[in-house]
Scaffold this motif. Structure first.
Motif: not given
Length: 265
Positions: A53, A87, A91, A94, A248-253, A255-256
């Motif tokens: 990534y 990822t 996407r 989402r 999006t913010q939830d999904l970014n979290e 992923f991390r």
């Protein structure tokens, strides 16, 4: 077969240097009406190591065995194994992608590791878009209807490939919720009795008995039902306008957190 599927998944991890987070059945076996010769449609979500990534060029984000990729052990010819990189999956999640939502609620899970699948399932209602999902199922039904069940003779499998998305779209119209994966549940709720239900039951019995590819005379009641529902659902779909909260913010979290959970430990 489950043991063999798990061996195949493990070999994918080794050969492609990834970790599989979740794998399930996504075909007729999960829908509740497999025939004796049905394929195993295995779908999975996977994650690469962190450096993948951090590169400026990302490589292909799907693995398809045996369609476009191979592994270093023999696999059963009935297997169709396909996975999405995390990822890519996020996407699509989402966008309220119906196939991915179906994976999360599949009645047959082959493998689950780490906490990612549970986190996505907990967010499913938040990302569920009635309009997006209904259009997906309706367009699938119209395409299959147009291509596969015209004329006086057709295969039972093709009928079901129109009936299932029609009932899923009808479920969204009536219940405003994710449709069940199991086809019998949708039938029992939406078409509990009557001559149409009897005709569909006869069709399913033939499918389960292994006659899914045998040419049959058209089922007139089913054809009339499909014509009526496609017209009615098209009209209903045009009236839908249900925006969803941006996750999006939830999904970014997620992923991390998954990167850390999988690779840092």
């Amino acid at each position: 077969m489950k043991k063999h599927i798990q061996e195949v998944l493990h070999q994918i991890e080794i050969d492609y240097k990834v970790k599989i987070l979740y794998a399930c059945e996504a075909g007729s076996r999960a829908w509740g009406f497999p025939s004796k010769d049905s394929d195993y449609d295995v779908r999975f979500i996977y994650i690469h190591p962190r450096d993948w990534y951090l590169s400026i060029d990302h490589e292909r984000d799907v693995i398809e065995i045996p369609k476009n990729n191979s592994i270093s052990i023999p696999i059963d010819k009935r297997l169709d194994v396909s996975g999405w990189e995390l990822t890519k999956a996020l996407r699509l999640f989402r966008k309220s992608n119906p196939p991915l939502l179906e994976w999360l609620y599949s009645s047959i899970a082959y493998y689950e590791a780490f906490s990612t699948k549970k986190k996505l399932a907990a967010l499913a209602e938040k990302v569920f878009s009635p309009a997006s999902c209904l259009f997906h199922y309706l367009n699938m039904a119209k395409r299959n209807y147009r291509e596969f069940i015209q004329g006086e003779h057709m295969q039972i499998k093709k009928y079901i490939n129109v009936l299932r998305p029609i009932l899923a779209a009808k479920w969204i119209e009536e219940k405003n919720s994710l449709p069940p994966i199991a086809f019998p549940i949708m039938l029992d709720v939406l078409l509990p009795s009557g001559e149409l239900r009897k005709e569909i039951d006869r069709l399913l019995k033939k499918k389960i008995a292994g006659a899914e590819l045998v040419l049959q005379l058209r089922f007139d009641l089913i054809h009339s039902f499909l014509d009526q529902e496609i017209t009615q659902l098209e009209e209903y779909a045009r009236s839908l306008n249900t925006p969803i909260t941006d996750p999006t913010q939830d999904l970014n979290e997620i992923f991390r957190e998954t990167l850390e959970e999988v690779w840092d430990k």
